[in-house]
Scaffold this motif. Structure first.
Motif, PDB file in Angstrom:
ATOM      1  N   GLY A  20     -14.874  70.989 -29.533  1.00 36.64           N
ATOM      2  CA  GLY A  20     -14.236  71.818 -30.492  1.00 36.64           C
ATOM      3  C   GLY A  20     -14.324  70.879 -31.981  1.00 36.64           C
ATOM      4  N   LYS A  21     -14.608  69.620 -31.790  1.00 36.72           N
ATOM      5  CA  LYS A  21     -14.593  68.797 -33.033  1.00 36.72           C
ATOM      6  C   LYS A  21     -15.934  68.571 -33.406  1.00 36.72           C
ATOM      7  N   GLU A  22     -16.172  67.955 -34.558  1.00 42.14           N
ATOM      8  CA  GLU A  22     -17.577  67.293 -35.068  1.00 42.14           C
ATOM      9  C   GLU A  22     -16.931  66.142 -35.776  1.00 42.14           C
ATOM     10  N   ILE A  23     -18.373  65.177 -35.746  1.00 40.30           N
ATOM     11  CA  ILE A  23     -18.346  64.149 -36.867  1.00 40.30           C
ATOM     12  C   ILE A  23     -19.739  64.057 -37.297  1.00 40.30           C
ATOM     13  N   ALA A  24     -19.942  62.938 -38.141  1.00 37.75           N
ATOM     14  CA  ALA A  24     -21.345  62.820 -38.840  1.00 37.75           C
ATOM     15  C   ALA A  24     -21.840  61.884 -37.950  1.00 37.75           C
ATOM     16  N   VAL A  25     -23.351  62.108 -37.869  1.00 37.52           N
ATOM     17  CA  VAL A  25     -24.186  61.179 -36.852  1.00 37.52           C
ATOM     18  C   VAL A  25     -24.486  60.004 -37.901  1.00 37.52           C
ATOM     19  N   ALA A  26     -23.774  58.883 -37.846  1.00 34.09           N
ATOM     20  CA  ALA A  26     -24.056  57.967 -39.058  1.00 34.09           C
ATOM     21  C   ALA A  26     -23.286  56.550 -38.452  1.00 34.09           C
ATOM     22  N   GLY A  27     -23.917  55.587 -38.463  1.00 33.97           N
ATOM     23  CA  GLY A  27     -23.633  54.344 -38.058  1.00 33.97           C
ATOM     24  C   GLY A  27     -23.520  54.195 -36.504  1.00 33.97           C
ATOM     25  N   THR A  28     -22.864  52.944 -36.079  1.00 32.27           N
ATOM     26  CA  THR A  28     -22.529  52.397 -34.762  1.00 32.27           C
ATOM     27  C   THR A  28     -21.299  52.437 -34.274  1.00 32.27           C
ATOM     28  N   ASP A  29     -20.172  52.966 -34.893  1.00 27.58           N
ATOM     29  CA  ASP A  29     -18.736  53.011 -34.612  1.00 27.58           C
ATOM     30  C   ASP A  29     -18.375  54.451 -34.670  1.00 27.58           C
ATOM     31  N   MET A  30     -19.017  55.445 -34.053  1.00 26.86           N
ATOM     32  CA  MET A  30     -18.654  56.948 -34.078  1.00 26.86           C
ATOM     33  C   MET A  30     -17.485  57.183 -33.035  1.00 26.86           C
ATOM     34  N   LYS A  31     -16.740  58.031 -33.045  1.00 27.85           N
ATOM     35  CA  LYS A  31     -15.707  58.333 -32.151  1.00 27.85           C
ATOM     36  C   LYS A  31     -15.380  59.920 -32.571  1.00 27.85           C
ATOM     37  N   ILE A  32     -15.162  60.513 -31.337  1.00 28.47           N
ATOM     38  CA  ILE A  32     -14.909  61.962 -31.185  1.00 28.47           C
ATOM     39  C   ILE A  32     -14.200  62.144 -30.142  1.00 28.47           C
TER      40      ILE A  32
END
Length: 829
Positions: free
Chosen positions: A740-752
């Protein structure tokens, strides 16, 4: 003459008998409108007739075709059934077997052994028609086997056949228990001796039931009885003239009596309900000390042998020669030993021959009861030597004060003798003419009263376990005198089904809400205010059972006396609530709309884990239950069909590795049960389904344009699939969507949603390895995002020309090794 239905079956039975009579009805309508059978005004059927008459013995059976009335006469009277039919007036056909001749209305139509059958209501003999018409109804009277065979329609109009025993002689048969057909010494020794006897060597003044004894008189010891079974059971053997007769026709010099269902010479008599009788003998005046050794014996080849007798009933021998009267060949010379007997259940002693060392007989019942003299040791018995015995009161004054009297070996005690000790002397005279005394001290039990019922009650076993009992007028109905005697002597007992057999932890109240406790149980005034009681949950039995449990509350006087003042009892029924009355699904997004399927994500500790701990929570208003009290079990079924149980502790599955195979959750459906134990092994439960998902299952990449998801991602002129920017309907670029959440696919420090995406192998359940690639047929080279999400440009697809296409593959690998893959097509702009 009785009417009878002729059939091949019945006639076949008739052919093998020596004599028989059979009556049938000619030319009548077979139709049956209904059956209204009545016996003693009770609606019944033919089978019920059989069960009611049983083996009582029937003296006659008649059926009047004109009126449809069946009449059965047995020892209890005449019983009438009405069989309603449409039959007109009919005639009788009498069929008899006379020697070897088969006769119809006196005319010989065949011989014993001929084939007899019925075809189309006509009698055939050896396949030839006789011209004799017969109907359906039949009553066969067979003297040979002593039976009536009745064929009539049942309540459904179907022909049924029953058999009832005849009572032509009243008694059909007597069966003898050969192990109990010997009148011998009343001893339990492995090899009992003959009946003990002796000869009085002097006159004896004796206060026992058998009175004074003359010099030279025969003194006879105890002996056993025989046992027989009589058919029919209603036959009153005890009202007949009985004898024991030898093969030469001589009768044994004894009086023979029969009593129902009794094993010993002394004791209560009861009517026989099953045909079992005991046969007792009393030697007549011709048997003396001078001839008893030979009175029941005969000399065979210079050796004395016991004569064998048959039982004669009213002059007819009804058994074989199976009875034996076994007397000792010589007079008993050894006096009875006190150490070999029990008196009132207590082992006799030589010391008890004096008043200073009495035998102590405790818990002796009030009312009238007998002191029994029996053997102490089966292998060394002496009680069979007893000729007579009687009791003497040792303290006349005390016995008088407490209403205690004696008669022979029986003691009668009034209620006021409860808990009192009274001395007695047991005078025993044996067959040698020797008197043995045993001094005894009898302590009577406390007085008891009959149970008074109070209202039956039901309690639903809720977690708070509030066992409140409505005592009715148990206490409020006491008189002041009774209440004053109670002084807190209140005992609770149960049948042990739910509560312990003996209950001690009880508190008392004046109100049903148990707010006003009565603590002073020594005051009559406060005791009489008690209306309710609460049983502590510590009184639940170790292995309780739901259902009715009987409670008995006894109020007594002081503990030393222990006399019952009042006793009440009630059935206290324990029911169980449903699981839904106690718990509800925990409010969260993991349950489906119906609340029957829970989605649980795997975790990782030292291996794969799964948590069910919060699946259910306590329902509002339920007291005494915590969420941690809800226990779970879970199983899954393998491809081979094996049901595998997972170990669940406090709602946590510590090892769920078995669910994973080939980098995916292979077994993703669990059969689970949530349960609440209310008492030992008294549990309510709820079955539900668990859908298992891996740590990062359902994660996917989505490309947006103007807020809408696209099927193809655009690779820009800079060779990047741009990361997600904007919000709502302005969203554009590549996004990672999870839970139910979304983040940008960018960088090496993604958290969701608490998960950190890393490029290396994850070392915790909160980390997931992410890798980027494309399919073999794709154009371009995929370069994973670099830098931080703040300055990263997204996923790079190099070496592409305008219009070229490919498929981006994003692979997520969690700590359990489960792989989740998401793809999206791309095209160079």
């Amino acid at each position: 003459m009785n009417k009878k239905f002729l059939s091949a079956i019945l006639f076949g039975a008739l052919m093998v008998t020596s004599t028989g009579t059979f009556v049938s009805c000619k030319d009548y309508d077979d139709d049956i409108d209904e059956i209204n059978g009545k016996i003693d005004k009770i609606e019944t059927t033919l089978s019920e007739l059989e069960s009611k008459i049983g083996d009582k013995g029937v003296s006659s059976v008649t059926f009047d075709e004109k009126t449809g009335v069946l009449t059965v006469v047995d020892g209890t009277g005449s019983h009438t059934y009405t069989i309603k039919t449409t039959a007109p007036s009919v005639e009788k056909t009498v069929v008899t077997v006379d020697g070897k001749d088969l006769k119809v209305d006196g005319k010989v139509i065949g011989q014993l052994g001929d084939t007899v059958e019925v075809k189309d209501n006509e009698l055939y003999v050896n396949g030839k028609a006789t011209g004799i018409k017969v109907g359906k109804y039949a009553i066969l009277e067979n003297d040979a086997d002593g039976m009536y065979t009745i064929t009539l329609p049942d309540a459904n109009g179907e022909m049924k056949t029953i058999k009832l025993p005849k009572a032509t002689s009243g008694m059909m048969s007597v069966n003898v228990d050969d192990k109990k057909a010997i009148f011998t010494a009343n001893t339990t020794a492995s090899n009992p001796t003959g009946i003990a006897w002796g000869k009085a060597n002097k006159a004896i003044t004796w206060k026992g039931a058998k009175g004074n004894i003359a010099k030279g008189q025969l003194l006879l010891g105890r002996y056993t009885e025989g046992k027989v079974t009589v058919v029919p059971s209603s036959y009153n053997l005890g009202a007949q003239t009985l004898k024991l007769v030898a093969s030469d026709g001589s009768a044994a010099p004894v009086t023979v009596t029969a009593t129902a269902n009794n094993d010993l010479i002394y004791g209560d008599r009861a009517a026989s309900a099953n045909g079992d009788w005991t046969v007792a003998i009393t030697m007549d005046e011709t048997v003396t000390a001078d001839n008893i050794a030979t009175a029941f014996a005969t000399e065979v080849e210079s050796q004395a042998k016991n004569v064998k007798y048959a039982l004669s009933v009213n002059g007819d021998l009804v058994t074989g020669y199976e009875f034996i009267i076994d007397t000792d060949e010589t007079a008993e010379t050894t006096a009875l030993a006190a150490t070999k007997i029990k008196v009132g259940g207590v082992e006799g002693t030589d010391d008890a021959t004096t008043a200073s060392n009495p035998l102590d007989i405790s818990d002796f019942k009030l009312g009238t009861n007998e002191i029994i003299i029996e053997d102490k040791d089966a292998s060394n018995a002496d009680a069979h030597k007893v000729y007579d015995a009687y009791l003497e009161i040792g303290d006349i004054d005390k016995a008088g004060r407490y209403g205690v009297t004696v008669n022979g070996m029986k003691i009668t005690a009034a209620d006021k003798a409860a808990k009192q000790e009274i001395p007695f002397i047991v005078h025993i005279l044996d067959v040698t003419g020797t008197e043995t005394k045993q001094y005894i001290k009898v302590t009577f039990v406390a007085a008891t009263v009959e149970d008074e019922p109070i209202a039956d009650q039901t309690y639903k076993l809720m977690p708070e376990k509030n066992f409140v009992i409505d005592l009715g007028n148990t206490f409020t109905g006491l008189t002041d005198e009774q209440a004053d005697k109670v002084q807190g002597n209140i005992t609770w007992a149960t049948d042990g089904n739910f509560f312990k057999a003996s209950i001690s932890s009880v508190t008392y109240y004046t109100d049903a809400a148990c707010k006003k406790q009565v603590t002073d149980l020594s005051s009559a005034a406060t005791i009489k205010t008690i209306k309710y009681a609460k049983i502590a949950d510590s009184e639940i039995a170790d292995a309780p059972k739901a259902g009715a449990t009987k409670l008995t509350i006894t109020l007594s006087d002081d503990a030393a006396a222990g006399n019952e003042i009042k006793k009440v009892s009630a059935n206290y029924t324990i029911t169980l609530p449903s699981f839904d009355e106690l718990a509800v699904v925990n409010t969260n997004a993991l349950w489906n709309e119906a609340g029957t399927t829970l989605t649980a994500r795997m975790g990782w500790s030292t291996n794969a884990t799964l948590s069910l701990a919060k699946a259910y929570t306590v329902k509002d208003g339920v007291k005494g239950l915590a969420i941690d009290d809800i226990e779970y079990v879970a199983t899954y079924t393998t491809d081979a069909g094996a049901v595998t149980k997972l170990s669940v502790t406090d709602g946590e599955i510590a090892d769920a590795n078995g669910l994973i195979d080939d980098n995916k959750v292979k077994y993703n459906t669990l059969a689970a049960t949530a349960s609440i134990e209310l008492a030992t092994d008294l549990t309510v439960s709820k079955d539900f389904t668990v859908t298992v998902k891996s740590i990062f299952e359902d994660a996917k990449i989505v490309y947006y344009k103007a807020g809408a998801a696209q099927s193809i991602a655009t690779v820009g002129a800079d060779n990047y699939i741009a990361p997600l920017t904007g919000a709502a309907d302005k969203r554009a670029g590549l996004a990672l969507v999870f839970n139910g959440k979304e983040i940008a696919v960018a960088g090496t420090d993604m958290k969701i949603d608490g998960i950190t995406l890393v490029s290396a192998t994850p070392d915790a359940a909160t980390k997931v390895q992410v890798a980027y690639s494309n399919t073999e047929a794709s154009k371009g080279t995929v370069v994973a995002p670099t830098g931080t999400s703040k300055d990263a440009k997204g996923v790079s697809i190099t070496d592409m020309k305008s219009g070229e296409k490919g498929t981006l593959v994003v692979t997520f690998t969690d700590k359990n090794g489960v792989v989740t893959t998401s793809t999206i097509d791309y095209q160079y702009n």
